[in-house]
Motif scaffolding. Structure first.
Motif, PDB file in Angstrom:
ATOM      1  N   UNK A 412       4.874  16.867   9.503  1.00  0.00           N
ATOM      2  CA  UNK A 412       4.949  15.354   9.300  1.00  0.00           C
ATOM      3  C   UNK A 412       3.787  14.722   9.135  1.00  0.00           C
ATOM      4  N   UNK A 413       2.685  15.246   9.554  1.00  0.00           N
ATOM      5  CA  UNK A 413       1.317  14.760   9.553  1.00  0.00           C
ATOM      6  C   UNK A 413       0.915  14.950   8.170  1.00  0.00           C
ATOM      7  N   UNK A 414       1.134  16.029   7.531  1.00  0.00           N
ATOM      8  CA  UNK A 414       0.710  16.334   6.051  1.00  0.00           C
ATOM      9  C   UNK A 414       1.367  15.366   5.108  1.00  0.00           C
ATOM     10  N   UNK A 415       2.692  15.295   5.320  1.00  0.00           N
ATOM     11  CA  UNK A 415       3.510  14.342   4.656  1.00  0.00           C
ATOM     12  C   UNK A 415       2.931  12.968   4.749  1.00  0.00           C
ATOM     13  N   UNK A 416       2.409  12.395   5.761  1.00  0.00           N
ATOM     14  CA  UNK A 416       1.799  11.146   5.950  1.00  0.00           C
ATOM     15  C   UNK A 416       0.328  10.997   5.215  1.00  0.00           C
ATOM     16  N   UNK A 417      -0.454  12.004   5.482  1.00  0.00           N
ATOM     17  CA  UNK A 417      -1.767  11.907   4.753  1.00  0.00           C
ATOM     18  C   UNK A 417      -1.624  11.900   3.347  1.00  0.00           C
ATOM     19  N   UNK A 418      -0.848  12.668   2.597  1.00  0.00           N
ATOM     20  CA  UNK A 418      -0.579  12.576   1.159  1.00  0.00           C
ATOM     21  C   UNK A 418      -0.048  11.201   0.540  1.00  0.00           C
ATOM     22  N   UNK A 419       0.464  10.199   1.426  1.00  0.00           N
ATOM     23  CA  UNK A 419       0.804   9.140   1.061  1.00  0.00           C
ATOM     24  C   UNK A 419      -0.510   8.224   1.163  1.00  0.00           C
ATOM     25  N   UNK A 420      -1.364   8.533   1.371  1.00  0.00           N
ATOM     26  CA  UNK A 420      -2.670   7.772   1.565  1.00  0.00           C
ATOM     27  C   UNK A 420      -3.542   7.895   0.303  1.00  0.00           C
ATOM     28  N   UNK A 421      -3.145   8.902  -0.678  1.00  0.00           N
ATOM     29  CA  UNK A 421      -3.641   8.652  -2.104  1.00  0.00           C
ATOM     30  C   UNK A 421      -3.458   7.457  -2.705  1.00  0.00           C
ATOM     31  N   UNK A 422      -2.179   6.887  -2.728  1.00  0.00           N
ATOM     32  CA  UNK A 422      -2.055   5.711  -3.564  1.00  0.00           C
ATOM     33  C   UNK A 422      -2.857   4.541  -3.162  1.00  0.00           C
ATOM     34  N   UNK A 423      -3.065   3.977  -1.806  1.00  0.00           N
ATOM     35  CA  UNK A 423      -3.950   2.971  -1.460  1.00  0.00           C
ATOM     36  C   UNK A 423      -5.459   3.223  -1.650  1.00  0.00           C
ATOM     37  N   UNK A 424      -5.728   4.604  -1.775  1.00  0.00           N
ATOM     38  CA  UNK A 424      -7.075   4.948  -2.041  1.00  0.00           C
ATOM     39  C   UNK A 424      -7.510   4.994  -3.577  1.00  0.00           C
ATOM     40  N   UNK A 425      -6.577   5.421  -4.065  1.00  0.00           N
ATOM     41  CA  UNK A 425      -6.777   5.262  -5.611  1.00  0.00           C
ATOM     42  C   UNK A 425      -6.708   3.577  -6.060  1.00  0.00           C
ATOM     43  N   UNK A 426      -5.941   2.749  -5.291  1.00  0.00           N
ATOM     44  CA  UNK A 426      -5.918   1.653  -5.713  1.00  0.00           C
ATOM     45  C   UNK A 426      -7.061   0.655  -5.318  1.00  0.00           C
ATOM     46  N   UNK A 427      -7.840   1.200  -4.251  1.00  0.00           N
ATOM     47  CA  UNK A 427      -9.128   0.609  -3.866  1.00  0.00           C
ATOM     48  C   UNK A 427     -10.270   0.973  -4.960  1.00  0.00           C
ATOM     49  N   UNK A 428     -10.068   1.854  -5.715  1.00  0.00           N
ATOM     50  CA  UNK A 428     -11.067   2.167  -6.774  1.00  0.00           C
ATOM     51  C   UNK A 428     -10.804   1.363  -7.734  1.00  0.00           C
ATOM     52  N   UNK A 429      -9.414   1.272  -8.024  1.00  0.00           N
ATOM     53  CA  UNK A 429      -9.215   0.259  -9.150  1.00  0.00           C
ATOM     54  C   UNK A 429      -9.658  -1.039  -8.858  1.00  0.00           C
ATOM     55  N   UNK A 430      -9.376  -1.604  -7.776  1.00  0.00           N
ATOM     56  CA  UNK A 430      -9.790  -3.085  -7.339  1.00  0.00           C
ATOM     57  C   UNK A 430     -11.409  -3.290  -7.538  1.00  0.00           C
ATOM     58  N   UNK A 431     -12.158  -2.281  -7.128  1.00  0.00           N
ATOM     59  CA  UNK A 431     -13.393  -2.229  -7.146  1.00  0.00           C
ATOM     60  C   UNK A 431     -14.134  -2.236  -8.669  1.00  0.00           C
ATOM     61  N   UNK A 432     -13.344  -1.401  -9.531  1.00  0.00           N
ATOM     62  CA  UNK A 432     -13.548  -1.262 -10.804  1.00  0.00           C
ATOM     63  C   UNK A 432     -13.509  -2.568 -11.718  1.00  0.00           C
ATOM     64  N   UNK A 433     -12.184  -3.443 -11.162  1.00  0.00           N
ATOM     65  CA  UNK A 433     -11.914  -4.711 -11.845  1.00  0.00           C
ATOM     66  C   UNK A 433     -12.943  -5.546 -11.502  1.00  0.00           C
ATOM     67  N   UNK A 434     -13.712  -5.602 -10.105  1.00  0.00           N
ATOM     68  CA  UNK A 434     -14.740  -6.556  -9.603  1.00  0.00           C
ATOM     69  C   UNK A 434     -15.909  -6.110 -10.482  1.00  0.00           C
ATOM     70  N   UNK A 435     -16.151  -4.776 -10.631  1.00  0.00           N
ATOM     71  CA  UNK A 435     -17.573  -4.590 -11.239  1.00  0.00           C
ATOM     72  C   UNK A 435     -17.048  -5.062 -12.808  1.00  0.00           C
ATOM     73  N   UNK A 436     -16.324  -4.720 -13.432  1.00  0.00           N
ATOM     74  CA  UNK A 436     -16.227  -5.214 -14.862  1.00  0.00           C
ATOM     75  C   UNK A 436     -16.435  -6.859 -15.162  1.00  0.00           C
ATOM     76  N   UNK A 437     -15.741  -7.146 -14.034  1.00  0.00           N
ATOM     77  CA  UNK A 437     -15.807  -8.873 -14.010  1.00  0.00           C
ATOM     78  C   UNK A 437     -17.357  -9.464 -13.914  1.00  0.00           C
TER      79      UNK A 437
END
Length: 696
Positions: A412-437
């Motif tokens: 169960x723990x491993x299944x929950x950890x895998x779910x963290x990839x999406x918000x982590x990658x989204x965080x990178x995308x948000x920072x990219x947007x701010x840097x380009x802006x």
């Protein structure tokens, strides 16, 4: 200022407009003007042609106005048209002027119905017009036709926004009367930039095409969706009239007759019609220019002094001297690097007091937006218990299990950890947007050199995109590392012995206590008008409760709401609302406040909503989880025996404890990874680039 001076205000601004257009610069000067906004076939062209008394605008299916048309009307004894791009040539044949608009449009946009924000400047001299300047903008559309780009809707919206977002721009929102006013694209766009309706003028066209028994009297009397400057009704020529070559003078007479003969409009006939609209716009624009002129003059004088200082510095330099050109280029590149660094790291000079920018926005992503995204990915209680139950049963197989299997916990723990990839990658995308802006903001100073600006933005943005791939690879590696070894010996892990004795709520209250998390003004927006309507209160959020007071001295408490069993969810912003809303509700279907099941709280901006949601997160109020349909209907429910139930509770506590450790680690490491691999590297890249340029 006398009457003569008042009459000269609009021509004065026209000359400024022509001067800036001729040199291809706006000089960052926000000139007073009127922008005409409306959907396709709303009647914008007919209104403008009625002002002139001539057919001069292109017509046809689809998007006809594909570039902004700056239309300057000048009262004069003679009648002719003149374009800025072919100045000196007088068009006495308005059919020829129409063809010139089409040719000039195609020259920039091509013939594929594409659009451009580069305006066409047209001046019309006529004894039938009042001094007036209008900007005819492309009609709002939602569906691309032919070989138009699929994002044509957003291109048109961006083009319109470039004009109407300016504080000195009056908005002429044209809406046909035979459509619902609440669905008006023009008014919706206007409300986005002018929520109070202070600089919007409503024009209602096609009043003669309304269904029998209906009229627009309440709209014209400003009772529905009121605007400070009100609404004016007009009746244009129909398509049949245009094809039948019905002249505009006859159409104006028919319009006058319509308003005098209709009982719903007879009492306001003197305040309707095209001639009244033209007169009103002349007065509104003149007054608007008079009000903004002092600020305009001061800004122009400051820019003039700045230019004179620059001229003084370079007056003895030879323009063809390559050393001077190179020096200027190096200074601009170096300044770009310095500006970027200051916006990211923060500086004391030129601090923006209106909104967050640069590093402050990235900090908000790290410490408010990202934690909120992490929590949104946390487990749903019912789903988690179901998964744990199935895992335990499947691990035991055919034999009844006496002990809680640790393999179920790890699965169960491993299944929950895998779910963290999406918000982590989204965080990178948000920072990219701010840097380009931030890159685009810093390149504004290179505006006088479009090619240099374009190339600088391209190089820096490309480098940031290169770093994006490395950063995301590192983020995925971080998650994979956490999956590779489940450290049950971690000092913060509760272990099997304590799993049944502790809960997350207990841990939270022990750690946080009842400390104040946030204070601020919020509006309770879902109170009915009968009970007094929306009201603003001073809210105090603690780790255990939400209180609100009538004033920020907190003397008169209105209500105290415990946070137990509360959840938070988004509320879609309505057309009528100028605020952004989120809601609190009780998971046990109880009333939250008096007889209200939901408490809707409103802020002035989406950023403020996100900030409040992050504060509720720290207080333990989590976002709403979507419930699968079979859960709501009770399908696929299962019964478990007491022993299995204890095992499920044990695994659940263990998973929650371990995921708290993982989340804490991820929240700490993600900003560090992004700072090291992306932001710091970008700053170093810019610094090295400017240094190399200086030495070469």
């Amino acid at each position: 200022m006398g009457n003569r001076g008042m009459e000269e205000l609009i021509p004065l601004v026209n000359r400024l407009q022509d001067a800036f257009s001729a040199i291809g610069q706006s000089c960052n000067l926000d000139l007073p003007q009127i922008a005409v906004v409306g959907g396709q076939s709303a009647g914008k062209s007919s209104v403008l042609e009625s002002f002139v008394g001539r057919d001069f605008l292109p017509r046809g299916p689809g998007i006809v106005t594909r570039r902004p048309l700056v239309l300057q009307l000048v009262n004069c004894n003679t009648e002719y048209a003149e374009f800025l791009h072919c100045k000196g040539r007088k068009f006495t044949d308005f059919e020829e002027a129409r063809r010139e608009i089409e040719l000039e449009t195609n020259r920039v946009t091509g013939t594929n119905k594409g659009i451009s924000s580069i305006p066409i400047n047209l001046r019309i001299y006529s004894p039938n017009v009042l001094n007036l300047t209008l900007i005819d903008l492309p009609g709002i559309t939602k569906v691309p036709v032919g070989d138009q780009p699929p994002d044509i809707e957003y291109q048109i919206r961006d083009t319109i926004m470039q004009f109407i977002i300016r504080e000195n721009c009056l908005i002429l929102a044209v809406t046909p009367a035979n459509t619902d006013l609440a669905n008006s694209d023009a008014l919706k766009l206007a409300k986005d930039v002018d929520p109070q309706g202070l600089r919007t003028i409503g024009v209602i066209t096609k009043l003669d095409l309304m269904d029998d028994g209906t009229d627009a009297r309440d709209i014209l009397e400003n009772k529905i969706l009121p605007l400070r400057r009100g609404y004016i009704g007009v009746v244009n020529r129909s398509q049949k009239d245009i094809e039948g070559k019905k002249d505009i003078k006859t159409a104006l007479a028919a319009e006058r007759k319509f308003f005098l003969s209709q009982p719903a409009y007879r009492h306001m006939a003197e305040r309707t019609g095209t001639p009244y609209l033209q007169k009103l716009l002349n007065e509104q624009l003149t007054n608007h220019i008079r009000e903004t002129l002092p600020v305009l003059r001061n800004k122009l004088q400051r820019q003039l002094l700045s230019l004179e200082k620059e001229v003084e510095e370079y007056k003895d330099c030879r323009p063809d001297d390559p050393a001077i050109t190179t020096k200027a280029l190096l200074l601009m590149v170096k300044q770009f690097s310095v500006d970027f660094d200051k916006r990211i790291e923060g500086s004391g000079d030129q601090v923006d007091t209106l909104e967050l920018s640069g590093g402050a926005r990235i900090n908000k992503v790290f410490h408010e937006r990202f934690p909120f995204e992490l929590v949104k990915m946390e487990f749903d209680e019912k789903e988690l218990r179901r998964e744990i139950s199935y895992a335990i049963k499947n691990i035991h197989g055919i034999r009844p299990g006496l002990f809680t299997p640790d393999m179920a916990f790890e699965t169960i723990v491993k299944k929950q950890i895998v779910k963290l990839k999406e918000p982590c990658l989204k965080c990178v995308d948000l920072v990219i947007q701010e840097l380009i802006h931030t890159v685009r903001q810093c390149s504004c100073k290179l505006g006088r050199y479009p090619k240099l600006r374009e190339e600088t933005e391209r190089i820096v943005s490309s480098y940031i995109r290169e770093r994006e791939e490395r950063t995301k690879n590192q983020v995925v590696l971080l998650i994979d590392i956490q999956l590779s070894y489940i450290n049950t010996n971690h000092e913060d892990f509760i272990g099997f012995a304590n799993a049944q004795q502790r809960t997350s709520q207990f841990c939270k209250k022990q750690a946080v206590g009842n400390q104040v998390v946030r204070k601020g003004w919020l509006t309770i927006s879902n109170i009915s008008i009968i009970k007094g309507g929306s009201k603003e209160y001073w809210f105090v959020l603690t780790a255990e409760s939400l209180c609100w007071f009538r004033d920020e001295e907190e003397k008169e408490k209105k209500y105290m709401l415990p946070l137990d069993n509360l959840k938070i969810r988004d509320v879609e912003k309505t057309f009528m609302s100028s605020k952004y809303v989120f809601a609190l509700y009780n998971t046990e279907q109880r009333n939250v406040y008096k007889d209200y099941r939901v408490l809707e709280l409103a802020c002035d901006s989406q950023e403020e909503v996100e900030s409040w949601k992050a504060s509720f997160l720290r207080a333990g109020v989590y976002p709403e989880k979507s419930i699968p349909e079979n859960e709501e209907t009770g399908a696929d429910n299962f019964s478990i025996d007491p022993q299995l139930e204890r095992q499920v509770e044990t695994i659940r506590s263990l998973v929650e404890s371990y995921m708290c450790i993982i989340n804490k680690t991820i929240r700490d490491l993600m900003p560090k990874i992004i700072m090291h691999l992306m932001i710091n590297n970008s700053t170093i890249f810019l610094s090295c680039t400017s240094t190399l340029a200086a030495h070469s």
